[in-house]
Design an enzyme around this catalytic site. Sequence first.
Site, mmCIF file in Angstrom:
data_model
loop_
_atom_site.group_PDB
_atom_site.id
_atom_site.type_symbol
_atom_site.label_atom_id
_atom_site.label_comp_id
_atom_site.label_asym_id
_atom_site.label_seq_id
_atom_site.Cartn_x
_atom_site.Cartn_y
_atom_site.Cartn_z
ATOM 1 N N PRO A 102 10.982 -13.824 -1.244
ATOM 2 C CG PRO A 102 11.926 -14.797 0.288
ATOM 3 C CD PRO A 102 12.249 -13.954 -0.487
ATOM 4 C CG ASN A 139 0.804 -3.810 -7.945
ATOM 5 O OD1 ASN A 139 -0.313 -3.758 -9.061
ATOM 6 N ND2 ASN A 139 1.147 -3.025 -7.565
ATOM 7 C CD GLU A 168 -1.718 -2.185 1.537
ATOM 8 O OE1 GLU A 168 -2.199 -3.410 1.373
ATOM 9 O OE2 GLU A 168 -0.403 -2.624 2.769
ATOM 10 C CG MET A 176 13.353 -5.022 4.172
ATOM 11 S SD MET A 176 12.166 -6.068 3.361
ATOM 12 C CE MET A 176 10.652 -4.974 2.975
ATOM 13 N N GLY A 177 12.881 -3.368 -0.483
ATOM 14 C CA GLY A 177 12.198 -2.070 -0.849
ATOM 15 C C GLY A 177 12.999 -1.742 -1.957
ATOM 16 C CD GLU A 178 17.984 -3.666 -2.886
ATOM 17 O OE1 GLU A 178 19.452 -2.818 -3.585
ATOM 18 O OE2 GLU A 178 17.905 -5.115 -3.344
ATOM 19 C CG LEU A 199 -1.260 -3.662 -12.311
ATOM 20 C CD1 LEU A 199 -2.242 -2.135 -12.224
ATOM 21 C CD2 LEU A 199 -1.649 -3.577 -14.014
ATOM 22 C CD GLU A 200 5.019 -3.900 -7.074
ATOM 23 O OE1 GLU A 200 4.968 -2.970 -6.841
ATOM 24 O OE2 GLU A 200 5.487 -4.920 -7.653
#
Length: 428
Positions: A266, A333, A59, A307-309, A335-336
Amino acid sequence: MTRTLYSLFFTLCMPLVLLRLLLRARKAPAYARRWHERLGLGGDLRPDGIWVHAVSVGETIAAAPMVRALLERYPQLPVTITCMTPTGSEQIRKLFGDRVGHAYLPYDLPWLQGRFISRLRPRIGVIMETELWPNMVHEAKAANVPLVLANARLSERSARGYQRVAWLVRPMFAALDWVAVQTQAEAQRFARLGVDQSAMSITGSIKFDLQPDPIVLEQAASLRGLWGDRPVWIAASTHGGEDEQVIAAHREVLALHPDALLILVPRHPERFSDVARLLESANLKFIRRSSGEIPMRADQVLLGDSMGELLMFYACSDAAFVGGSLIAHGGHNYLEPAALGLPIISGPHSFNFTEISELLEGAGALQRVQNQAELAGAVAHFLAEPKVARQAGAAGLSVVRDNQGALERLLEGIAVRLDRDAGIDSRH
């Protein structure tokens, strides 16, 4: 009276809630920190501005373009983002740093939510997707805070769950000032739960407005260049019971493409070590992303334990399997990878993204598989037929581009509600 019973029940359950938090902290120590914020105390709150609530990582990423636009259009209004998970918190700080305030949302008890709202004094609350709580909504309305449900989605399964407690949730849904819903089908479900038709607009999904960061694309190109000329596929946001199938599928792919590399990401950080043990048991040579090492030709798996990659990992890949779909979780998701022009593979369970997955499948961008063997076959086919993979990826990219515009429609709706409050003007 019904909300009072809910609050009483929640209060009685608090020892169990705190115990669960403690147990989760055994695998993810971050859950043991900042408890006071979950009780409505502390946190980096920036009063008299815009409050955005995004429950976790997904989100937060979806909300990012909206938050950036709000920061630009309303420079006079501070933005505070709340979430519920440490991974969401980390993502907020990674995306925005000190540009926004940030705290955990308190537990849904009236005195905790009331304390939080009175400290924050938001001009408007923007809640992402369907992260609604009865006391949160009630206390916001009692403080005359307009509430917008942004990028709202509601699967048939979730709608049935809400219907079972309609006595509790109907007042909550009816209290929303505006619901920016993704599809007509979901609008009908919201209406059945008490949202007035006049307070609802079909804006589409802002996830279609995803614009990959050029810096991320440059990082991906640089990283992929270090791996040499080899086929790469990604299994993204996987869950327990799914990793085993992905690993087995990769062994089948390796039989046909011995130099193939799997990027296995994961969904939850607390499972990174468990998945590493699964790879060891399968006798697959792997490295962890967190080690900073570069996959060599002999390495068969890159474990994405960072994280975040995820977007960068997608951009490094030739084909993408989206997790949460081989088990009955409902998918993640789609759409990524579509926005990056990748052919997409999904398991049979996509009920969290029914309309989007069907749209992509109908365009020829998404291939649905039922099990590990079909997953291996789909991956091997895309790796063996680059032209087919490019055609599927181009179809997905066209779907994304054809459905963009939801973000601007959402921002216009937020502006209407903000302008009602002291005549605030946005700077375009």
